[in-house]
Design a protein around this motif. Structure first.
Motif, PDB file in Angstrom:
ATOM      1  N   ILE A 164       6.600 -26.722 -11.643  1.00  0.00           N
ATOM      2  CA  ILE A 164       7.672 -25.796 -12.003  1.00  0.00           C
ATOM      3  C   ILE A 164       7.196 -24.358 -11.880  1.00  0.00           C
ATOM      4  CG2 ILE A 164       9.030 -24.950 -13.959  1.00  0.00           C
ATOM      5  CD1 ILE A 164       9.321 -27.868 -14.847  1.00  0.00           C
ATOM      6  N   ARG A 165       6.033 -24.081 -12.387  1.00  0.00           N
ATOM      7  CA  ARG A 165       5.508 -22.718 -12.362  1.00  0.00           C
ATOM      8  C   ARG A 165       5.194 -22.230 -10.943  1.00  0.00           C
ATOM      9  NH1 ARG A 165       2.141 -20.422 -16.724  1.00  0.00           N
ATOM     10  NH2 ARG A 165       2.844 -21.218 -18.742  1.00  0.00           N
ATOM     11  N   GLU A 166       4.629 -23.106 -10.117  1.00  0.00           N
ATOM     12  CA  GLU A 166       4.021 -22.651  -8.870  1.00  0.00           C
ATOM     13  C   GLU A 166       4.775 -23.025  -7.600  1.00  0.00           C
ATOM     14  OE1 GLU A 166       0.122 -24.330  -9.064  1.00  0.00           O
ATOM     15  OE2 GLU A 166      -0.371 -23.360 -10.982  1.00  0.00           O
ATOM     16  N   GLU A 167       5.643 -24.051  -7.662  1.00  0.00           N
ATOM     17  CA  GLU A 167       6.245 -24.539  -6.424  1.00  0.00           C
ATOM     18  C   GLU A 167       7.762 -24.578  -6.413  1.00  0.00           C
ATOM     19  OE1 GLU A 167       4.454 -28.132  -4.796  1.00  0.00           O
ATOM     20  OE2 GLU A 167       2.828 -27.944  -6.256  1.00  0.00           O
ATOM     21  N   MET A 168       8.386 -24.757  -7.537  1.00  0.00           N
ATOM     22  CA  MET A 168       9.827 -24.955  -7.577  1.00  0.00           C
ATOM     23  C   MET A 168      10.579 -23.805  -6.908  1.00  0.00           C
ATOM     24  SD  MET A 168      12.238 -25.754 -10.908  1.00  0.00           S
ATOM     25  CE  MET A 168      11.898 -24.140 -11.668  1.00  0.00           C
ATOM     26  N   SER A 169      11.520 -24.149  -6.064  1.00  0.00           N
ATOM     27  CA  SER A 169      12.293 -23.151  -5.325  1.00  0.00           C
ATOM     28  C   SER A 169      13.500 -22.701  -6.141  1.00  0.00           C
ATOM     29  CB  SER A 169      12.766 -23.757  -4.002  1.00  0.00           C
ATOM     30  OG  SER A 169      13.712 -24.802  -4.265  1.00  0.00           O
ATOM     31  N   LYS A 170      14.236 -21.754  -5.579  1.00  0.00           N
ATOM     32  CA  LYS A 170      15.465 -21.291  -6.231  1.00  0.00           C
ATOM     33  C   LYS A 170      16.473 -22.432  -6.326  1.00  0.00           C
ATOM     34  CE  LYS A 170      19.059 -17.723  -6.012  1.00  0.00           C
ATOM     35  NZ  LYS A 170      19.571 -16.545  -5.252  1.00  0.00           N
ATOM     36  N   THR A 171      16.523 -23.265  -5.284  1.00  0.00           N
ATOM     37  CA  THR A 171      17.392 -24.450  -5.338  1.00  0.00           C
ATOM     38  C   THR A 171      17.003 -25.337  -6.504  1.00  0.00           C
ATOM     39  OG1 THR A 171      17.811 -24.463  -2.948  1.00  0.00           O
ATOM     40  CG2 THR A 171      18.073 -26.549  -4.115  1.00  0.00           C
ATOM     41  N   GLY A 172      15.702 -25.547  -6.666  1.00  0.00           N
ATOM     42  CA  GLY A 172      15.223 -26.359  -7.769  1.00  0.00           C
ATOM     43  C   GLY A 172      15.526 -25.733  -9.120  1.00  0.00           C
ATOM     44  N   TYR A 173      15.435 -24.404  -9.191  1.00  0.00           N
ATOM     45  CA  TYR A 173      15.719 -23.695 -10.441  1.00  0.00           C
ATOM     46  C   TYR A 173      17.177 -23.889 -10.838  1.00  0.00           C
ATOM     47  CZ  TYR A 173      15.726 -19.932 -13.913  1.00  0.00           C
ATOM     48  OH  TYR A 173      15.838 -19.205 -15.079  1.00  0.00           O
TER      49      TYR A 173
END
Length: 369
Positions: A164-173
């Motif tokens: 979540i901190r390092e890889e999640m994209s805006k789509t994921g957010y």
């Protein structure tokens, strides 16, 4: 809330999956629709004979799902999801949604109550089997609570947290916000159901927690308002349950577990222990989301809820430990171990839900809807 009750999405299976499994998923889908028809039936308890065929098929699906999910401890998410959704449809009648009053026509239905009790009995037995209750009964409860709280206040980063901190994209957010809105838009509602009764310091502390969740009675300061602002920043649906179909069963289970504990006065200690974990551990999770939002360069409005919660829940965690859990351990020395049971169950179920949410986010990022 939205006026139309929604169906849960059926998982897409590969051609190699068996026809039996495909049939079972279809049956769960159909059974939920049948249940929603029962839920909307005027004076259901006095019209059960008219719904005999529907009830027969629905109860057959429930029996199959219970056997699959709890008796055989299957990883079949469709069975777990079906049962948790049915429980949720019943439990949500305990809260008022400012919608059509006719939706509450069966809120005290004996048939609905029997359905809930039947599912809960098997589900709770399955959940309890994952906790060593005997060990909890032999612990120094106050010491164990303090040690647990200290460890969970700033835990080591898990692989899910790092993602979540390092890889999640805006789509994921956005997908995270959609799932989290299930709780974020009605936050604190279940807590309100345990506040009645004799007054003491414990009760007053819980009232203080609720009042802060509710912005001390000002809608503009209510925590759910801040969550709605995050959704609005991305043009997302701000209606409660607007993304219900995205919610993993593991998240639904957390909600249903809290409904159960707040419904039963006998489970007051378990709920208090669970809420202690929730408030103590909350800031660490919210910091992960805040770091992700900052990395993505999002606006203050798109992350304001997390900042608010980090500040307030750090205080709430101290209140819950020092002014609720520890005093209750002294007040109920023979039953104090139930505080630990509630704490450990909330942690176990929350960790399970967090993993499911991350898996859902990863899938959403592949789809990029």
């Amino acid at each position: 809330m939205q006026s139309n009750l929604v169906m849960f999405p059926i998982a897409e299976f590969s051609r190699q999956d068996t026809q039996v499994k495909e049939k079972s998923v279809t049956q769960y889908e159909r059974a939920e629709q049948q249940f929603l028809e029962l839920l909307a039936t005027e004076d259901l308890d006095n019209n059960l004979d008219k719904k005999f065929a529907i009830i027969r098929d629905f109860e057959k699906a429930v029996a199959m799902a219970i056997d699959t999910a709890y008796e055989h401890d299957s990883q079949d998410n469709s069975a777990h999801c079906f049962l948790q959704r049915i429980l949720y449809w019943i439990n949500r009648l305990n809260l008022f949604w400012y919608d059509d009053l006719r939706r509450y026509t069966n809120e005290r239905s004996l048939y609905l109550s029997s359905c809930r009790n039947h599912i809960e009995a098997s589900w709770q037995k399955w959940e309890l089997a994952q906790i060593d209750v005997t060990e909890l009964k032999n612990l120094n409860v106050k010491q164990a609570l303090i040690e647990r709280a200290n460890a969970d206040l700033e835990p080591l980063l898990s692989p899910a947290s790092r993602y979540i901190r390092e890889e999640m994209s805006k789509t994921g957010y956005c997908h995270l916000l959609a799932i989290a809105s299930f709780d974020g838009l009605v936050e604190g509602s279940r807590l309100s159901r345990i506040l009645g009764g004799a007054a003491n310091e414990v009760q007053c502390t819980l009232v203080r927690v609720l009042l802060e969740e509710y912005g001390n009675g000002r809608l503009s300061r209510k925590h759910s308002t801040f969550f709605a602002k995050m959704l609005d920043e991305f043009g997302m649906n701000t209606e409660p349950e607007g993304y219900f179909d995205l919610v993993p069963w593991e998240v639904l289970a957390c909600a249903n577990h809290n409904f159960l504990l707040t419904e039963r006065r006998r489970y007051y200690l378990r709920y208090s222990g669970g809420l202690t974990y929730f408030e103590v551990a909350g800031p660490a999770a919210y910091k992960n989301y805040l770091v992700a939002a900052q990395r993505l360069g999002l606006s203050d409005a798109a992350m304001g809820y997390w900042e608010l919660h980090i500040k307030e829940d750090e205080r709430h965690g101290r209140w819950m430990l020092e002014d609720v859990a520890l005093p209750l351990a002294e007040l109920y020395p023979d039953d104090a171990w139930e505080l630990l049971l509630g704490y450990d169950q909330e942690k176990l179920m929350s960790d399970r839900a967090a993993k499911a949410v991350v898996n859902s986010i990863r899938q959403a990022e592949k789809i990029k809807y």
